[in-house]
Design an enzyme around this catalytic site. Structure first.
Site, mmCIF file in Angstrom:
data_model
loop_
_atom_site.group_PDB
_atom_site.id
_atom_site.type_symbol
_atom_site.label_atom_id
_atom_site.label_comp_id
_atom_site.label_asym_id
_atom_site.label_seq_id
_atom_site.Cartn_x
_atom_site.Cartn_y
_atom_site.Cartn_z
ATOM 1 N N LYS A 38 0.840 -1.210 0.000
ATOM 2 C CA LYS A 38 0.000 0.000 0.000
ATOM 3 C C LYS A 38 0.873 1.257 0.000
ATOM 4 O O LYS A 38 2.077 1.179 0.244
ATOM 5 C CB LYS A 38 -0.919 -0.024 1.219
ATOM 6 C CG LYS A 38 -0.179 0.072 2.542
ATOM 7 C CD LYS A 38 -1.113 -0.175 3.720
ATOM 8 C CE LYS A 38 -0.333 -0.115 5.024
ATOM 9 N NZ LYS A 38 -1.117 -0.592 6.161
ATOM 10 N N ARG A 136 -11.001 0.601 15.420
ATOM 11 C CA ARG A 136 -11.044 1.329 14.160
ATOM 12 C C ARG A 136 -12.043 0.584 13.283
ATOM 13 O O ARG A 136 -13.233 0.642 13.523
ATOM 14 C CB ARG A 136 -9.621 1.396 13.573
ATOM 15 C CG ARG A 136 -9.464 2.319 12.405
ATOM 16 C CD ARG A 136 -8.003 2.419 11.954
ATOM 17 N NE ARG A 136 -7.465 1.148 11.462
ATOM 18 C CZ ARG A 136 -6.241 0.988 10.967
ATOM 19 N NH1 ARG A 136 -5.415 2.009 10.894
ATOM 20 N NH2 ARG A 136 -5.824 -0.188 10.546
ATOM 21 N N HIS A 165 -6.400 -6.771 13.520
ATOM 22 C CA HIS A 165 -5.232 -5.898 13.376
ATOM 23 C C HIS A 165 -4.834 -5.405 14.767
ATOM 24 O O HIS A 165 -5.687 -5.067 15.571
ATOM 25 C CB HIS A 165 -5.586 -4.722 12.465
ATOM 26 C CG HIS A 165 -4.395 -3.900 12.048
ATOM 27 N ND1 HIS A 165 -3.244 -4.453 11.515
ATOM 28 C CD2 HIS A 165 -4.179 -2.550 12.072
ATOM 29 C CE1 HIS A 165 -2.375 -3.489 11.231
ATOM 30 N NE2 HIS A 165 -2.914 -2.334 11.558
ATOM 31 N N ARG A 219 1.086 -10.501 7.406
ATOM 32 C CA ARG A 219 0.923 -9.326 6.537
ATOM 33 C C ARG A 219 2.056 -8.315 6.758
ATOM 34 O O ARG A 219 1.822 -7.200 7.218
ATOM 35 C CB ARG A 219 -0.414 -8.625 6.836
ATOM 36 C CG ARG A 219 -1.649 -9.516 6.765
ATOM 37 C CD ARG A 219 -2.925 -8.669 6.856
ATOM 38 N NE ARG A 219 -2.952 -7.809 8.006
ATOM 39 C CZ ARG A 219 -3.657 -8.055 9.134
ATOM 40 N NH1 ARG A 219 -4.406 -9.153 9.228
ATOM 41 N NH2 ARG A 219 -3.611 -7.204 10.132
ATOM 42 N N TYR A 270 14.176 31.306 6.084
ATOM 43 C CA TYR A 270 12.964 31.986 6.554
ATOM 44 C C TYR A 270 12.952 32.123 8.067
ATOM 45 O O TYR A 270 13.254 31.166 8.787
ATOM 46 C CB TYR A 270 11.715 31.189 6.146
ATOM 47 C CG TYR A 270 11.405 31.249 4.673
ATOM 48 C CD1 TYR A 270 11.100 32.447 4.035
ATOM 49 C CD2 TYR A 270 11.402 30.082 3.918
ATOM 50 C CE1 TYR A 270 10.799 32.485 2.677
ATOM 51 C CE2 TYR A 270 11.094 30.107 2.564
ATOM 52 C CZ TYR A 270 10.798 31.322 1.948
ATOM 53 O OH TYR A 270 10.511 31.342 0.621
ATOM 54 N N CYS A 317 12.808 24.862 3.554
ATOM 55 C CA CYS A 317 11.884 25.600 2.675
ATOM 56 C C CYS A 317 11.112 24.607 1.807
ATOM 57 O O CYS A 317 11.341 23.404 1.860
ATOM 58 C CB CYS A 317 12.655 26.561 1.778
ATOM 59 S SG CYS A 317 13.872 27.560 2.636
ATOM 60 N N MET A 318 10.234 25.127 0.967
ATOM 61 C CA MET A 318 9.452 24.252 0.111
ATOM 62 C C MET A 318 10.339 23.451 -0.842
ATOM 63 O O MET A 318 10.167 22.250 -1.022
ATOM 64 C CB MET A 318 8.427 25.073 -0.683
ATOM 65 C CG MET A 318 7.495 24.214 -1.509
ATOM 66 S SD MET A 318 6.377 25.187 -2.533
ATOM 67 C CE MET A 318 5.256 25.842 -1.327
ATOM 68 N N ASP A 319 11.318 24.142 -1.452
ATOM 69 C CA ASP A 319 12.135 23.494 -2.484
ATOM 70 C C ASP A 319 13.611 23.408 -2.126
ATOM 71 O O ASP A 319 14.395 22.870 -2.891
ATOM 72 C CB ASP A 319 12.021 24.279 -3.799
ATOM 73 C CG ASP A 319 10.589 24.475 -4.221
ATOM 74 O OD1 ASP A 319 9.839 23.498 -4.179
ATOM 75 O OD2 ASP A 319 10.225 25.619 -4.571
HETATM 76 C C1 LIG Z 1 -0.310 -1.599 6.785
HETATM 77 C C2 LIG Z 1 -0.873 -2.825 7.327
HETATM 78 C C3 LIG Z 1 -0.052 -3.922 7.601
HETATM 79 C C4 LIG Z 1 1.452 -3.888 7.482
HETATM 80 O O1 LIG Z 1 1.998 -3.295 8.631
HETATM 81 P P1 LIG Z 1 3.572 -3.215 8.876
HETATM 82 O O2 LIG Z 1 3.703 -2.724 10.255
HETATM 83 O O3 LIG Z 1 4.101 -2.259 7.848
HETATM 84 O O4 LIG Z 1 4.122 -4.575 8.698
HETATM 85 C C5 LIG Z 1 -0.667 -5.089 8.017
HETATM 86 N N1 LIG Z 1 -2.006 -5.154 8.173
HETATM 87 C C6 LIG Z 1 -2.822 -4.102 7.939
HETATM 88 C C7 LIG Z 1 -4.288 -4.234 8.139
HETATM 89 C C8 LIG Z 1 -2.284 -2.902 7.514
HETATM 90 O O5 LIG Z 1 -3.091 -1.868 7.297
#
Ligand SMILES: *Cc1c(COP(=O)(O)O)cnc(C)c1O
Length: 379
Positions: A38, A136, A165, A219, A270, A317-319
């Site tokens: 992701k 969540r 999670h 995961r 700045y 700064c920005m750039d």
């Molecule tokens: C992002 C995410 C992960 C991966 O987490 P890491 O800490 O980067 O290994 C696993 N499960 C879910 C639901 C996530 O959103």
């Protein structure tokens, strides 16, 4: 274009490959691996990383939103993809069209998915998410039995997984994750033995700290990119069998665009948050917060130049960004500088930048801006 942008992120794909294989060696062959790609592969490029994960035998890919899943499909990836965030009902048709799976925790979304699948004459895979303490997404354990029954009756919908999670797997205090695991175990007891779907829960931290969180699939995200969720994980990794060190995949680099002398007592950048305390040699870098270099790092971070550390000074700064190179010999325009990564025998880890910016490596990596070209090494 003859000239590449001097500010660039070098992505070592061999390091990514090593990290995946390292994890596979550690886990053995029985546990499935979902490579989480992701947020454009945590800023590394979702597609190049997904391709390697697939080549190395990833069982599943994790996307954050539907668009990310579609992008992978349109690039020819046909490995199963789970959209880890929940989706809106009006995204169901796109999800089904591209053979993506998603998590569900409400009957209404499950119905929308079933309807979209029926319309397209397909079956959509869903993973129920149980809320065991993140508070969540997810169905509460109390409401799981009802949702499970309802989902199993919907046509064109396949219950492929059940997941949860962890909220605090990165933390030193293990008790919160242990309590979540216990809740998850209890919730799972209602499953019948026949047709048990893929059970999964572990992110990077949980996977190493709680082997009992592996279930059927893990995961991992951050560790595949060679970074750590928390400094304390390193000691745990050092103790593991069948595990070699993970390798950072990204290095963030730039080049000096100008060096000049500034006399003692001059305000820099700045708002003059830094004033020179001596006659100084100041270098300008063509990188700023528009490239993802957090402004909150102003006057806190260091960079590598000619194999040595130099402090960043004044407001970012920005750039552009300024560094004090007074103590470094022979600095010249076009010299390479490293924001995080290696130079000579010096290393600035992304975790160091994160600590100095009061954030986590995740945020630094996925905020490396669109404007920063990714240069792929060892493809
Ligand atoms: C992002 C995410 C992960 C991966 O987490 P890491 O800490 O980067 O290994 C696993 N499960 C879910 C639901 C996530 O959103």
């Amino acid at each position: 274009m003859a000239h590449h942008r001097a500010t660039r992120a070098e992505i070592d794909l061999q390091a990514f490959r090593h990290n995946f294989q390292n994890l596979r060696n550690h886990l053995g062959s029985k546990i499935k691996i979902m490579a989480v790609v992701k947020a454009d592969g945590y800023g590394h490029g979702a597609l190049p990383c997904a391709r390697i994960a697939v080549e190395c035998g990833a069982d599943y890919l994790g996307a954050g939103v539907v668009e990310e899943g579609i992008e992978l499909r349109q690039s020819g990836i046909d490995t199963p993809i789970l959209v880890l965030g929940s989706i809106f009902p009006d995204e169901a048709e796109d999800l089904v069209r591209h053979d993506l799976a998603t998590i569900v925790c409400t009957l209404s979304l499950a119905q929308a998915l079933a309807k979209a699948a029926e319309k397209q004459n397909k079956t959509v895979s869903v993973h129920i998410k149980i809320d065991t303490g993140m508070n969540r997404l997810g169905v509460t354990p109390e409401n799981l039995p009802e949702l499970l029954n309802q989902i199993c009756e919907l046509p064109n919908l396949k219950l492929e997984g059940i997941s949860t999670h962890f909220a605090s797997a990165d933390d030193e205090d293990l008790s919160i994750t242990q309590a979540q695991l216990k809740k998850f175990h209890t919730a799972l007891t209602i499953l019948q033995n026949d047709d048990v779907p893929i059970i999964h829960s572990a992110n990077t931290s949980a996977l190493f700290k709680f082997p009992e969180s592996h279930f059927d699939m893990v995961r991992p995200g951050l560790i595949l990119y060679g970074a750590l969720p928390s400094p304390s994980l390193q000691a745990i990794l050092n103790e593991k069998e069948n595990l070699s060190p993970f390798q950072p995949v990204m290095q963030w680099k730039s080049q000096i665009i100008l060096v000049k002398s500034i006399s003692k007592g001059q305000p820099i950048s700045y708002s003059g948050s830094f004033t020179t305390k001596r006659d100084s040699l100041i270098a300008t870098l063509p990188i700023g917060y528009a490239d993802g270099l957090h402004r909150s790092l102003s006057n806190k971070m260091e960079v590598l130049i000619r194999g040595k550390r130099a402090p960043q000074i004044g407001n970012i700064c920005m750039d552009m960004t300024l560094i004090d190179v007074t103590d470094i010999q022979d600095v010249q325009a076009e010299d390479e500088i490293v924001l995080f990564g290696k130079q000579g025998d010096q290393l600035i880890a992304v975790e160091e930048m994160a600590t100095k910016g009061d954030t986590i490596a995740y945020e630094i990596l996925c905020n490396v801006g669109k404007r920063v070209p990714r240069v792929y090494l060892n493809e």
